[in-house]
Design a protein around this motif. Structure first.
Motif, PDB file in Angstrom:
ATOM      1  N   ASP A  52       0.830  -1.207   0.000  1.00 32.59           N
ATOM      2  CA  ASP A  52       0.000   0.000   0.000  1.00 32.59           C
ATOM      3  C   ASP A  52       0.864   1.256   0.000  1.00 32.59           C
ATOM      4  O   ASP A  52       0.562   2.233  -0.696  1.00 32.59           O
ATOM      5  CB  ASP A  52      -0.924   0.008   1.218  1.00 32.59           C
ATOM      6  N   MET A  56       0.248   2.388  -3.743  1.00 34.37           N
ATOM      7  CA  MET A  56      -0.940   3.242  -3.712  1.00 34.37           C
ATOM      8  C   MET A  56      -0.591   4.724  -3.548  1.00 34.37           C
ATOM      9  O   MET A  56      -1.292   5.592  -4.100  1.00 34.37           O
ATOM     10  CB  MET A  56      -1.879   2.797  -2.588  1.00 34.37           C
ATOM     11  N   VAL A  59       0.440   5.941  -7.190  1.00 32.88           N
ATOM     12  CA  VAL A  59      -0.618   5.978  -8.209  1.00 32.88           C
ATOM     13  C   VAL A  59      -1.680   7.013  -7.860  1.00 32.88           C
ATOM     14  O   VAL A  59      -2.254   7.654  -8.749  1.00 32.88           O
ATOM     15  CB  VAL A  59      -1.242   4.584  -8.420  1.00 32.88           C
ATOM     16  N   PHE A  60      -1.944   7.207  -6.565  1.00 27.06           N
ATOM     17  CA  PHE A  60      -2.921   8.221  -6.160  1.00 27.06           C
ATOM     18  C   PHE A  60      -2.423   9.613  -6.520  1.00 27.06           C
ATOM     19  O   PHE A  60      -3.137  10.405  -7.150  1.00 27.06           O
ATOM     20  CB  PHE A  60      -3.183   8.132  -4.660  1.00 27.06           C
ATOM     21  N   TYR A  63      -2.225  10.192 -10.395  1.00 21.17           N
ATOM     22  CA  TYR A  63      -3.523  10.385 -11.032  1.00 21.17           C
ATOM     23  C   TYR A  63      -4.096  11.761 -10.702  1.00 21.17           C
ATOM     24  O   TYR A  63      -4.701  12.416 -11.549  1.00 21.17           O
ATOM     25  CB  TYR A  63      -4.484   9.283 -10.575  1.00 21.17           C
ATOM     26  N   VAL A 164      -2.479   1.212 -14.461  1.00 16.44           N
ATOM     27  CA  VAL A 164      -2.499   1.058 -13.004  1.00 16.44           C
ATOM     28  C   VAL A 164      -3.474  -0.039 -12.598  1.00 16.44           C
ATOM     29  O   VAL A 164      -3.200  -0.810 -11.665  1.00 16.44           O
ATOM     30  CB  VAL A 164      -2.851   2.397 -12.328  1.00 16.44           C
ATOM     31  N   GLN A 165      -4.620  -0.139 -13.283  1.00 17.93           N
ATOM     32  CA  GLN A 165      -5.553  -1.223 -12.976  1.00 17.93           C
ATOM     33  C   GLN A 165      -4.868  -2.573 -13.175  1.00 17.93           C
ATOM     34  O   GLN A 165      -5.015  -3.492 -12.354  1.00 17.93           O
ATOM     35  CB  GLN A 165      -6.792  -1.117 -13.870  1.00 17.93           C
ATOM     36  N   MET A 168      -2.147  -3.054 -10.302  1.00 16.52           N
ATOM     37  CA  MET A 168      -2.705  -3.459  -9.013  1.00 16.52           C
ATOM     38  C   MET A 168      -3.127  -4.924  -9.046  1.00 16.52           C
ATOM     39  O   MET A 168      -3.000  -5.648  -8.048  1.00 16.52           O
ATOM     40  CB  MET A 168      -3.885  -2.564  -8.648  1.00 16.52           C
ATOM     41  N   ARG A 180      -8.796  -0.685  -3.047  1.00 17.42           N
ATOM     42  CA  ARG A 180      -7.633   0.024  -3.570  1.00 17.42           C
ATOM     43  C   ARG A 180      -7.939   0.667  -4.918  1.00 17.42           C
ATOM     44  O   ARG A 180      -7.441   1.751  -5.222  1.00 17.42           O
ATOM     45  CB  ARG A 180      -6.456  -0.937  -3.638  1.00 17.42           C
ATOM     46  N   GLY A 181      -8.758  -0.008  -5.713  1.00 14.47           N
ATOM     47  CA  GLY A 181      -9.194   0.619  -6.952  1.00 14.47           C
ATOM     48  C   GLY A 181     -10.003   1.874  -6.683  1.00 14.47           C
ATOM     49  O   GLY A 181      -9.891   2.867  -7.413  1.00 14.47           O
ATOM     50  N   PHE A 184      -7.627   4.686  -5.684  1.00 17.32           N
ATOM     51  CA  PHE A 184      -6.985   5.207  -6.887  1.00 17.32           C
ATOM     52  C   PHE A 184      -7.945   6.080  -7.683  1.00 17.32           C
ATOM     53  O   PHE A 184      -7.597   7.185  -8.114  1.00 17.32           O
ATOM     54  CB  PHE A 184      -6.482   4.028  -7.733  1.00 17.32           C
ATOM     55  N   ALA A 187      -8.843   9.779  -6.687  1.00 17.02           N
ATOM     56  CA  ALA A 187      -7.814  10.810  -6.899  1.00 17.02           C
ATOM     57  C   ALA A 187      -8.238  11.753  -8.014  1.00 17.02           C
ATOM     58  O   ALA A 187      -7.972  12.963  -7.949  1.00 17.02           O
ATOM     59  CB  ALA A 187      -6.475  10.158  -7.235  1.00 17.02           C
TER      60      ALA A 187
END
Length: 475
Positions: A52, A56, A59-60, A63, A164-165, A168, A180-181, A184, A187
């Protein structure tokens, strides 16, 4: 290092070929308020927390930064760029078109290319290049230069969401993917809510500083946000479990990650051959998921086509009130995304959540199509429509689960799902959401009802195919 292989006989429901895999055990589901599964060992929990932090966070932030640029050109246009570059015709429309051409045409190629390279270098490198092409826009002297740069900005930013999908899905179990999706995905909503404040504040305080116009500063700020985030990615991202060289994960943790993915038959990357592509394109996974994604991607039209602010303006609300009230819709999207992510992970309620969301969107669209309803109900309908995008994380997590048996299939299917939505979203609104119909988009609201009805039909088709495949695989 490669993930261990577990043998048993079954039939691949997508291609119909024999494979040697044992039944996938249903994961133990955590309660909605729990972050870990009851079956997670202390070692797994430490690994999950590390992942995480390593994945995460980057990517957060990345984005969020993408959204700043997506709105920067429109803001710059009304902040002096129009006059400085003499954009008195349809140049803004052409700029948006060039951006979307790069965005759409390069999504699938770059997502597939990413699977051939170390992801921990590919994603941050693309971010660095995206930041550079964003920065050079502040130096343009004519619109032709801007056209070229906007194409590359669209291309380098467009593949980020499907990439990113896929990424993950290389590290997280299906009982961990939805939350988690959702984190993401929100964001982008936070970015859309904050971008206006950042850009207006930057223009107000930096216009003319060092002899640089305020609209040019907007691109410099986007660059300044992107580069540190890209460097964070270079330092943190751990690659993929089968090819992980991260100094922040021990050898034992990497082996644990491999075994976690092997337990769900999440296969590592293999050579991408034409026979494999033909197999993917001949299976139901591709066609059913991409068709489903078309209806989902177009069904957010109520919240994405400015019906609410235009209605408020027609009702003589002030600019400050309009700007405040319209932030409710992305807030609803954020709340519903988190709710769906938590519930989907805890109860495996993907079908119910998608159906409920479609039903809410149908209700909102029916109210708005009727139009002559109490003001409070109209507000409620506009706000409720913000939930339409809240199931994005659930849908893409489901695609990761369905296509778990092939990393290449996951990449092709997920990128195609996103591309089909963006492709139709680039031109369909011109016919369905006509500005002359605003704020009562009668055609648009009825179109949304039809889309959600079709999405419900596709949902049951998708569930039927998936249930049959799970039965064959004894999942």
């Amino acid at each position: 290092m490669r993930a261990p292989h577990i043998d048993a006989k079954s039939v691949d429901g997508n291609s119909g070929t024999r494979s040697t895999i044992e039944p996938v055990a249903q994961p133990a589901r955590q309660k909605w308020y729990q972050w870990f599964s009851p079956d997670d060992t202390p070692e797994e929990r430490r690994l999950i927390m590390k992942l995480d932090g390593l994945i995460m966070v980057f990517v957060f932030l990345a984005y969020w930064a993408k959204v700043l640029d997506s709105s920067a050109t429109s803001t710059a246009y009304v902040s002096g760029m129009k006059e400085d570059l003499k954009l008195y015709g349809n140049q803004l429309n052409y700029l948006n078109t060039v951006y979307m051409v790069g965005f759409i045409t390069m999504q699938i190629p770059l997502t597939l290319l990413m699977t051939r390279f170390p992801v921990n270098y590919f994603l941050p490198a693309a971010d660095l290049l995206w930041g550079v092409f964003t920065l050079v826009q502040y130096k343009v002297n004519n619109v032709n230069q801007l056209y070229a740069f906007r194409f590359f900005v669209g291309a380098l930013g467009g593949f980020f969401f499907p990439a990113v999908q896929w990424y993950m899905g290389s590290w997280y179990k299906r009982s961990e993917m939805n939350r988690r999706g959702a984190i993401f995905f929100i964001a982008s909503q936070i970015g859309s809510m904050s971008s206006g404040y950042i850009q207006s504040g930057a223009y107000a305080t930096l216009n003319g500083v060092h002899g640089i116009e305020g609209w040019r500063w907007l691109y410099i700020i986007c660059f300044a946000c992107t580069i540190p985030i890209a460097l964070i990615g270079l330092c943190l991202l751990p690659g993929t479990p089968e090819n992980c060289t991260s100094r922040l994960l021990s050898t034992h943790e990497i082996q644990l990650a491999q075994s976690r993915m092997a337990s769900e038959h999440r296969e590592p990357r293999q050579p991408f051959t034409w026979p494999k592509i033909k197999t993917i394109l001949s299976g139901w996974h591709f066609w059913v998921l991409v068709s489903f994604a078309f209806f989902f991607s177009q069904a957010d039209g109520v919240s994405s086509n400015s019906g609410l602010p235009l209605w408020l303006k027609a009702e003589n609300y002030g600019v400050e009130d309009i700007n405040t009230i319209t932030t409710v819709s992305p807030a609803v999207t954020i709340v519903w995304s988190i709710f769906c992510g938590i519930v989907a992970d805890a109860y495996d309620a993907k079908v119910g959540l998608i159906a409920l969301t479609a039903g809410m969107n149908i209700f909102a669209s029916v109210v708005l199509a009727a139009w002559d309803v109490p003001t409070g109900l109209k507000f409620f309908a506009f706000f409720l429509s913000g939930s339409a995008d809240g199931i994005a994380a659930v849908i893409y997590a489901w695609a990761n689960e369905i296509c778990a048996g092939s990393a290449e299939e996951r990449a092709l299917v997920i990128s195609s799902m996103n591309t089909i939505g963006n492709t139709f979203g680039a031109w369909l609104p011109l016919f369905v959401w006509k500005t002359v119909d605003a704020p009562r988009y009668l055609i648009g609201y009825n179109w949304t009802i039809a889309l959600d009805v079709c999405m419900l039909l596709m949902l049951f088709i998708l569930r039927g195919f998936w249930n049959r495949e799970m039965k064959v695989k004894n999942i």
